[in-house]
Design a protein around this motif. Structure first.
Motif, PDB file in Angstrom:
ATOM      1  N   SER A  13      31.160  28.158  34.344  1.00  0.00           N
ATOM      2  CA  SER A  13      30.905  26.733  34.521  1.00  0.00           C
ATOM      3  C   SER A  13      30.370  26.500  35.928  1.00  0.00           C
ATOM      4  CB  SER A  13      32.189  25.924  34.333  1.00  0.00           C
ATOM      5  OG  SER A  13      32.740  26.140  33.055  1.00  0.00           O
ATOM      6  N   GLU A  14      29.775  25.350  36.144  1.00  0.00           N
ATOM      7  CA  GLU A  14      29.278  25.053  37.492  1.00  0.00           C
ATOM      8  C   GLU A  14      30.469  24.936  38.438  1.00  0.00           C
ATOM      9  OE1 GLU A  14      26.322  24.932  40.091  1.00  0.00           O
ATOM     10  OE2 GLU A  14      26.033  25.064  37.940  1.00  0.00           O
ATOM     11  N   PRO A  15      30.553  25.775  39.484  1.00  0.00           N
ATOM     12  CA  PRO A  15      31.725  25.748  40.368  1.00  0.00           C
ATOM     13  C   PRO A  15      31.746  24.506  41.249  1.00  0.00           C
ATOM     14  CG  PRO A  15      30.101  27.295  41.192  1.00  0.00           C
ATOM     15  CD  PRO A  15      29.584  26.805  39.872  1.00  0.00           C
ATOM     16  N   ASN A  16      32.938  24.228  41.795  1.00  0.00           N
ATOM     17  CA  ASN A  16      33.066  23.119  42.737  1.00  0.00           C
ATOM     18  C   ASN A  16      33.794  23.598  43.987  1.00  0.00           C
ATOM     19  OD1 ASN A  16      36.051  22.552  42.505  1.00  0.00           O
ATOM     20  ND2 ASN A  16      35.468  22.210  40.369  1.00  0.00           N
ATOM     21  N   ALA A  17      33.843  22.727  44.991  1.00  0.00           N
ATOM     22  CA  ALA A  17      34.331  23.125  46.305  1.00  0.00           C
ATOM     23  C   ALA A  17      35.830  23.409  46.323  1.00  0.00           C
ATOM     24  CB  ALA A  17      34.001  22.037  47.330  1.00  0.00           C
ATOM     25  N   ASP A  18      36.571  22.903  45.343  1.00  0.00           N
ATOM     26  CA  ASP A  18      38.028  23.039  45.343  1.00  0.00           C
ATOM     27  C   ASP A  18      38.529  24.210  44.521  1.00  0.00           C
ATOM     28  OD1 ASP A  18      38.374  20.731  46.942  1.00  0.00           O
ATOM     29  OD2 ASP A  18      38.115  19.467  45.155  1.00  0.00           O
ATOM     30  N   GLU A  19      37.653  24.832  43.770  1.00  0.00           N
ATOM     31  CA  GLU A  19      38.094  25.884  42.851  1.00  0.00           C
ATOM     32  C   GLU A  19      37.180  27.092  42.914  1.00  0.00           C
ATOM     33  OE1 GLU A  19      40.157  23.375  39.204  1.00  0.00           O
ATOM     34  OE2 GLU A  19      38.054  23.978  39.038  1.00  0.00           O
ATOM     35  N   ALA A  20      37.765  28.234  42.586  1.00  0.00           N
ATOM     36  CA  ALA A  20      37.010  29.454  42.301  1.00  0.00           C
ATOM     37  C   ALA A  20      37.112  29.718  40.810  1.00  0.00           C
ATOM     38  CB  ALA A  20      37.569  30.630  43.080  1.00  0.00           C
ATOM     39  N   GLN A  21      36.153  30.478  40.295  1.00  0.00           N
ATOM     40  CA  GLN A  21      36.241  30.968  38.924  1.00  0.00           C
ATOM     41  C   GLN A  21      36.311  32.483  38.971  1.00  0.00           C
ATOM     42  OE1 GLN A  21      33.540  29.034  36.009  1.00  0.00           O
ATOM     43  NE2 GLN A  21      33.034  27.659  37.698  1.00  0.00           N
ATOM     44  N   ILE A  22      37.150  33.054  38.115  1.00  0.00           N
ATOM     45  CA  ILE A  22      37.368  34.492  38.157  1.00  0.00           C
ATOM     46  C   ILE A  22      37.595  35.020  36.744  1.00  0.00           C
ATOM     47  CG2 ILE A  22      39.869  34.240  38.539  1.00  0.00           C
ATOM     48  CD1 ILE A  22      39.685  36.750  40.356  1.00  0.00           C
ATOM     49  N   ARG A  23      37.123  36.227  36.497  1.00  0.00           N
ATOM     50  CA  ARG A  23      37.432  36.948  35.273  1.00  0.00           C
ATOM     51  C   ARG A  23      37.867  38.360  35.664  1.00  0.00           C
ATOM     52  NH1 ARG A  23      31.299  38.189  32.977  1.00  0.00           N
ATOM     53  NH2 ARG A  23      30.667  39.464  34.770  1.00  0.00           N
ATOM     54  N   MET A  24      38.358  39.127  34.697  1.00  0.00           N
ATOM     55  CA  MET A  24      38.766  40.511  34.959  1.00  0.00           C
ATOM     56  C   MET A  24      38.188  41.412  33.878  1.00  0.00           C
ATOM     57  SD  MET A  24      42.557  42.066  35.809  1.00  0.00           S
ATOM     58  CE  MET A  24      43.252  42.160  34.151  1.00  0.00           C
ATOM     59  N   ILE A  25      37.781  42.616  34.287  1.00  0.00           N
ATOM     60  CA  ILE A  25      37.304  43.619  33.344  1.00  0.00           C
ATOM     61  C   ILE A  25      38.033  44.924  33.616  1.00  0.00           C
ATOM     62  CG2 ILE A  25      35.324  44.251  34.820  1.00  0.00           C
ATOM     63  CD1 ILE A  25      33.772  44.743  32.156  1.00  0.00           C
ATOM     64  N   ASN A  26      38.398  45.620  32.561  1.00  0.00           N
ATOM     65  CA  ASN A  26      39.141  46.878  32.667  1.00  0.00           C
ATOM     66  C   ASN A  26      38.182  48.054  32.492  1.00  0.00           C
ATOM     67  OD1 ASN A  26      40.862  49.037  32.554  1.00  0.00           O
ATOM     68  ND2 ASN A  26      41.939  48.380  30.707  1.00  0.00           N
ATOM     69  N   LEU A  27      37.882  48.746  33.587  1.00  0.00           N
ATOM     70  CA  LEU A  27      37.005  49.921  33.553  1.00  0.00           C
ATOM     71  C   LEU A  27      37.785  51.215  33.750  1.00  0.00           C
ATOM     72  CD1 LEU A  27      33.895  48.693  35.594  1.00  0.00           C
ATOM     73  CD2 LEU A  27      34.453  48.341  33.185  1.00  0.00           C
ATOM     74  N   SER A  28      39.107  51.161  33.723  1.00  0.00           N
ATOM     75  CA  SER A  28      39.917  52.374  33.870  1.00  0.00           C
ATOM     76  C   SER A  28      40.058  53.058  32.517  1.00  0.00           C
ATOM     77  CB  SER A  28      41.300  52.043  34.427  1.00  0.00           C
ATOM     78  OG  SER A  28      42.119  53.203  34.431  1.00  0.00           O
ATOM     79  N   PRO A  29      39.598  54.311  32.396  1.00  0.00           N
ATOM     80  CA  PRO A  29      39.606  54.957  31.082  1.00  0.00           C
ATOM     81  C   PRO A  29      40.979  55.408  30.601  1.00  0.00           C
ATOM     82  CG  PRO A  29      38.732  56.447  32.744  1.00  0.00           C
ATOM     83  CD  PRO A  29      38.916  55.122  33.422  1.00  0.00           C
ATOM     84  N   ASP A  30      41.976  55.460  31.489  1.00  0.00           N
ATOM     85  CA  ASP A  30      43.273  56.007  31.060  1.00  0.00           C
ATOM     86  C   ASP A  30      44.453  55.082  31.333  1.00  0.00           C
ATOM     87  OD1 ASP A  30      43.380  56.246  33.816  1.00  0.00           O
ATOM     88  OD2 ASP A  30      44.210  58.273  33.805  1.00  0.00           O
ATOM     89  N   ALA A  31      44.190  53.831  31.691  1.00  0.00           N
ATOM     90  CA  ALA A  31      45.282  52.917  32.024  1.00  0.00           C
ATOM     91  C   ALA A  31      45.828  52.177  30.807  1.00  0.00           C
ATOM     92  CB  ALA A  31      44.819  51.907  33.074  1.00  0.00           C
ATOM     93  N   GLY A  32      45.147  52.248  29.679  1.00  0.00           N
ATOM     94  CA  GLY A  32      45.568  51.476  28.521  1.00  0.00           C
ATOM     95  C   GLY A  32      45.297  49.996  28.729  1.00  0.00           C
ATOM     96  N   GLU A  33      46.028  49.143  28.019  1.00  0.00           N
ATOM     97  CA  GLU A  33      45.865  47.701  28.172  1.00  0.00           C
ATOM     98  C   GLU A  33      46.497  47.238  29.480  1.00  0.00           C
ATOM     99  OE1 GLU A  33      47.467  45.815  24.730  1.00  0.00           O
ATOM    100  OE2 GLU A  33      45.758  46.350  23.468  1.00  0.00           O
ATOM    101  N   VAL A  34      45.785  46.364  30.187  1.00  0.00           N
ATOM    102  CA  VAL A  34      46.270  45.889  31.487  1.00  0.00           C
ATOM    103  C   VAL A  34      46.313  44.368  31.503  1.00  0.00           C
ATOM    104  CG1 VAL A  34      45.393  47.935  32.683  1.00  0.00           C
ATOM    105  CG2 VAL A  34      43.965  45.885  32.530  1.00  0.00           C
ATOM    106  N   SER A  35      47.206  43.839  32.342  1.00  0.00           N
ATOM    107  CA  SER A  35      47.358  42.392  32.516  1.00  0.00           C
ATOM    108  C   SER A  35      47.402  42.075  34.003  1.00  0.00           C
ATOM    109  CB  SER A  35      48.635  41.887  31.836  1.00  0.00           C
ATOM    110  OG  SER A  35      48.613  42.139  30.442  1.00  0.00           O
ATOM    111  N   LEU A  36      47.064  40.843  34.348  1.00  0.00           N
ATOM    112  CA  LEU A  36      47.045  40.401  35.742  1.00  0.00           C
ATOM    113  C   LEU A  36      48.133  39.371  35.978  1.00  0.00           C
ATOM    114  CD1 LEU A  36      45.592  40.375  38.544  1.00  0.00           C
ATOM    115  CD2 LEU A  36      44.271  38.417  37.686  1.00  0.00           C
ATOM    116  N   LEU A  37      48.974  39.631  36.977  1.00  0.00           N
ATOM    117  CA  LEU A  37      49.978  38.671  37.430  1.00  0.00           C
ATOM    118  C   LEU A  37      49.562  38.148  38.800  1.00  0.00           C
ATOM    119  CD1 LEU A  37      53.260  40.613  36.495  1.00  0.00           C
ATOM    120  CD2 LEU A  37      52.029  38.898  35.142  1.00  0.00           C
ATOM    121  N   ILE A  38      49.775  36.858  39.027  1.00  0.00           N
ATOM    122  CA  ILE A  38      49.378  36.220  40.284  1.00  0.00           C
ATOM    123  C   ILE A  38      50.617  35.667  40.972  1.00  0.00           C
ATOM    124  CG2 ILE A  38      48.017  34.389  41.338  1.00  0.00           C
ATOM    125  CD1 ILE A  38      46.011  34.653  39.131  1.00  0.00           C
ATOM    126  N   ASP A  39      50.785  36.048  42.254  1.00  0.00           N
ATOM    127  CA  ASP A  39      51.936  35.626  43.054  1.00  0.00           C
ATOM    128  C   ASP A  39      53.232  35.942  42.301  1.00  0.00           C
ATOM    129  OD1 ASP A  39      50.280  34.854  45.137  1.00  0.00           O
ATOM    130  OD2 ASP A  39      50.139  32.781  44.463  1.00  0.00           O
TER     131      ASP A  39
END
Length: 232
Positions: free
Chosen positions: A126-152
């Motif tokens: 989406s068109e970004p704005n000054a108060d927010e970032a936009q982020i996605r994640m991609i898993n390129l590790s061939p042996d890590a299995g399914e991964v999840s992201l935790l924040i703080d």
């Protein structure tokens, strides 16, 4: 969805589109039909590569592991991408992708059990704005299995259960400094990033790369933050 402003900015960032001069302020700028692609080498064991789209060489200098080529314009249609070592006529990988007009993509080189592959991903933000970032994640590790992201300290995953070569959609986060933790399907911590600043008017991709088990390859699993787009 990306709007015309985003697409125009990406086009200008490539530095490769021809523009006709001597136009008055009311004349529209006409760009040739093209799609736009950035290319990332996420194959931990691969050599640095020279990339071709059909017979056209894309990069002047070999692209090493964890390096990225900024967005370049490509003619639309079915294009055969070839990845070769420098000064070699032998292709390490050949793969065809359909490139659509006025579309923006990221291409990721990946590796599994010594076999190279490439993944083409729609960069649909989406068109970004000054108060927010936009982020996605991609898993390129061939042996890590399914991964999840935790924040703080949040126990609910921001991105969940991404298998190898899978990726999330872009999501918005307030501009701030964050602590990130990538965990396996069993809850094991695989990689962390502390005091990571995400700025407003930015679009990012968080790459999970490398090997969880480094017996045969020293490139261990870690995180890399790529900037896809900045709204100046």
């Amino acid at each position: 969805m990306k709007n015309l402003k985003s697409l125009t900015t990406v086009a200008l960032l490539t530095g490769t589109l021809a523009m006709t001069g001597c136009m008055d302020d009311l004349d529209p700028i006409e760009y040739p039909d093209a799609g736009y692609i950035s290319i990332y080498n996420g194959a931990p064991s691969s050599p640095a590569v020279i990339i071709y789209a059909d017979q056209n060489q894309v990069n002047n200098f070999p692209l090493k592991y964890a390096e990225v080529l900024s967005y370049s314009n490509f003619y639309p249609g079915d294009r055969l991408f070839k990845f070769s070592e420098s000064n070699s006529v032998t292709s390490l990988l050949e793969k065809e992708f359909e490139i659509k007009v006025d579309s923006v993509y990221s291409m990721f080189m990946v590796e599994n059990a010594g076999e190279l592959d490439a993944v083409l991903v729609d960069d649909d933000w989406s068109e970004p704005n000054a108060d927010e970032a936009q982020i996605r994640m991609i898993n390129l590790s061939p042996d890590a299995g399914e991964v999840s992201l935790l924040i703080d300290d949040n126990e609910t995953a921001f991105f969940s259960d991404l298998a190898f070569k899978f990726y999330s959609e872009f999501e918005s986060l307030d501009k701030d400094t964050y602590n990130l933790k990538v965990v396996s399907s069993t809850g094991k911590t695989l990689a962390t990033a502390t005091n990571l600043e995400l700025k407003g008017n930015r679009v990012y991709t968080l790459v999970v790369r490398g090997f969880e088990v480094t017996t045969e390859n020293p490139k261990k699993l870690d995180l890399q933050l790529l900037t896809n787009y900045i709204d100046y």
